[in-house]
Every structure is written in structure tokens, then in C-alpha cells.
Design a protein around this motif. Structure first.
Motif, PDB file in Angstrom:
ATOM      1  N   ALA A   1      -9.550 -43.207   7.151  1.00 53.61           N
ATOM      2  CA  ALA A   1      -9.989 -41.909   6.610  1.00 53.61           C
ATOM      3  C   ALA A   1      -8.846 -40.894   6.624  1.00 53.61           C
ATOM      4  CB  ALA A   1     -11.177 -41.385   7.403  1.00 53.61           C
ATOM      5  N   GLU A   2      -8.017 -40.943   7.638  1.00 58.54           N
ATOM      6  CA  GLU A   2      -6.868 -40.032   7.701  1.00 58.54           C
ATOM      7  C   GLU A   2      -5.854 -40.363   6.610  1.00 58.54           C
ATOM      8  OE1 GLU A   2      -5.727 -40.599  11.762  1.00 58.54           O
ATOM      9  OE2 GLU A   2      -7.249 -39.204  12.494  1.00 58.54           O
ATOM     10  N   ILE A   3      -5.617 -41.643   6.373  1.00 57.88           N
ATOM     11  CA  ILE A   3      -4.704 -42.067   5.294  1.00 57.88           C
ATOM     12  C   ILE A   3      -5.288 -41.655   3.950  1.00 57.88           C
ATOM     13  CG2 ILE A   3      -3.715 -44.081   4.132  1.00 57.88           C
ATOM     14  CD1 ILE A   3      -3.688 -45.435   6.964  1.00 57.88           C
ATOM     15  N   TYR A   4      -6.580 -41.858   3.788  1.00 58.57           N
ATOM     16  CA  TYR A   4      -7.282 -41.497   2.557  1.00 58.57           C
ATOM     17  C   TYR A   4      -7.161 -39.990   2.294  1.00 58.57           C
ATOM     18  CZ  TYR A   4     -11.275 -41.120  -0.696  1.00 58.57           C
ATOM     19  OH  TYR A   4     -12.084 -40.870  -1.782  1.00 58.57           O
ATOM     20  N   ALA A   5      -7.408 -39.192   3.312  1.00 58.85           N
ATOM     21  CA  ALA A   5      -7.346 -37.740   3.156  1.00 58.85           C
ATOM     22  C   ALA A   5      -5.962 -37.281   2.719  1.00 58.85           C
ATOM     23  CB  ALA A   5      -7.746 -37.052   4.457  1.00 58.85           C
ATOM     24  N   ALA A   6      -4.932 -37.932   3.210  1.00 58.88           N
ATOM     25  CA  ALA A   6      -3.557 -37.553   2.882  1.00 58.88           C
ATOM     26  C   ALA A   6      -3.102 -38.107   1.537  1.00 58.88           C
ATOM     27  CB  ALA A   6      -2.610 -38.027   3.983  1.00 58.88           C
ATOM     28  N   SER A   7      -3.852 -39.049   0.968  1.00 57.95           N
ATOM     29  CA  SER A   7      -3.435 -39.667  -0.287  1.00 57.95           C
ATOM     30  C   SER A   7      -3.772 -38.772  -1.475  1.00 57.95           C
ATOM     31  CB  SER A   7      -4.117 -41.034  -0.467  1.00 57.95           C
ATOM     32  OG  SER A   7      -5.483 -40.867  -0.769  1.00 57.95           O
ATOM     33  N   ALA A   8      -3.061 -38.968  -2.555  1.00 60.79           N
ATOM     34  CA  ALA A   8      -3.293 -38.181  -3.765  1.00 60.79           C
ATOM     35  C   ALA A   8      -4.486 -38.698  -4.562  1.00 60.79           C
ATOM     36  CB  ALA A   8      -2.046 -38.195  -4.645  1.00 60.79           C
ATOM     37  N   ASP A   9      -4.704 -40.019  -4.532  1.00 51.87           N
ATOM     38  CA  ASP A   9      -5.730 -40.594  -5.402  1.00 51.87           C
ATOM     39  C   ASP A   9      -6.779 -41.446  -4.687  1.00 51.87           C
ATOM     40  OD1 ASP A   9      -4.206 -42.786  -4.715  1.00 51.87           O
ATOM     41  OD2 ASP A   9      -3.537 -43.232  -6.757  1.00 51.87           O
ATOM     42  N   GLY A  10      -6.664 -41.602  -3.375  1.00 50.63           N
ATOM     43  CA  GLY A  10      -7.636 -42.390  -2.623  1.00 50.63           C
ATOM     44  C   GLY A  10      -7.465 -43.888  -2.716  1.00 50.63           C
ATOM     45  N   GLU A  11      -6.417 -44.338  -3.372  1.00 48.60           N
ATOM     46  CA  GLU A  11      -6.171 -45.780  -3.516  1.00 48.60           C
ATOM     47  C   GLU A  11      -5.462 -46.293  -2.255  1.00 48.60           C
ATOM     48  OE1 GLU A  11      -7.435 -47.669  -5.692  1.00 48.60           O
ATOM     49  OE2 GLU A  11      -8.086 -46.224  -7.204  1.00 48.60           O
ATOM     50  N   VAL A  12      -6.248 -46.544  -1.226  1.00 46.28           N
ATOM     51  CA  VAL A  12      -5.687 -46.909   0.075  1.00 46.28           C
ATOM     52  C   VAL A  12      -6.174 -48.269   0.575  1.00 46.28           C
ATOM     53  CG1 VAL A  12      -5.348 -44.495   0.741  1.00 46.28           C
ATOM     54  CG2 VAL A  12      -7.493 -45.652   1.314  1.00 46.28           C
ATOM     55  N   VAL A  13      -6.810 -49.051  -0.275  1.00 44.87           N
ATOM     56  CA  VAL A  13      -7.361 -50.344   0.148  1.00 44.87           C
ATOM     57  C   VAL A  13      -6.273 -51.222   0.759  1.00 44.87           C
ATOM     58  CG1 VAL A  13      -8.492 -52.463  -0.623  1.00 44.87           C
ATOM     59  CG2 VAL A  13      -9.255 -50.251  -1.497  1.00 44.87           C
TER      60      VAL A  13
END
Length: 116
Positions: A84-96
Motif C-alpha cells: 500500500a505504501e508503494i502504491y500510494a507513492a506510485s504515479a499509476d498504481g501499477e505495482v503488481v
């Protein structure tokens, strides 16, 4: 940016006998403990449509991909908070690709971010 996790509160509604607390309630407690002082917001929702594989948690944000994980257990909470922390910091939510293998195996819905 604050990480936000959506947690299904009605997991186990079709289970007989119903456990108390439900898997969703146990997940909420585990996520709160795993988050500690980290800036994580938990939003409890009535359903994330993962009834066949409870417990379900989603990552959603405006303008980002939506991710839903099902078949989770409280032991997955630390990995969910970290993702969730990586997701929040991402620009597009593509963190799979950045999710640990145990979470990737439980990814049940991936909806790409809307295009403008």
C-alpha cells in the motif's frame, strides 16, 4: 502520500457457521497492527465482491490502477501495508510486479488506470 487499503467487512457472510470475529474483522485488526505509526488509512466497506475467496482487500485511488487481493489471512497484513505504501507513492498504481509472490498469487482483480 497516505496509503489506503479497502477491507471487506462482510467476508464470511456465506460461511456456516459464522466465525466471530469474521476474517474481515481479523484482517482489519492485523492491518492496524502492521501499520503501526505508518500513514495508512483503512476504509471498511460492505463488499469487494470476493465472496468465493474471503478475505478480500483492495488498493484503489483516483487515476490509478485498482488491485484486489482475495483469500488473504492476517499473516498477509505486513506485506499488504508495505505494498500500500508503494502504491500510494506510485504515479499509476501499477505495482503488481513489486508485490511479494504470496500476494501476487492472491491477486484476483487488476483494473488498469483510466486513460484520459
Amino acid at each position: 502520500m497516505v496509503a489506503r487499503l479497502m477491507v471487506c467487512a462482510t467476508c464470511d457472510r456465506y460461511a456456516e457457521p459464522r466465525a466471530a470475529p469474521s476474517r474481515g474483522e481479523r484482517m482489519i485488526a492485523a492491518l492496524r497492527e502492521a501499520a503501526g505509526a505508518e500513514p495508512v488509512t483503512l476504509r471498511v466497506v460492505e463488499c469487494l465482491n470476493g465472496c468465493t475467496r474471503p478475505c478480500t482487500v483492495a488498493l484503489r485511488a483516483l487515476g490509478k490502477a485498482s488491485l484486489r487481493f482475495s483469500g488473504l489471512a492476517p499473516e498477509d497484513a505486513p506485506a499488504l501495508v508495505a505494498l500500500a505504501e508503494i502504491y500510494a507513492a506510485s504515479a499509476d498504481g501499477e505495482v503488481v510486479a513489486e508485490a511479494p509472490p504470496a500476494l501476487r498469487a492472491r491477486l484476483t482483480v487488476h483494473t488498469p488506470a483510466p486513460r484520459s
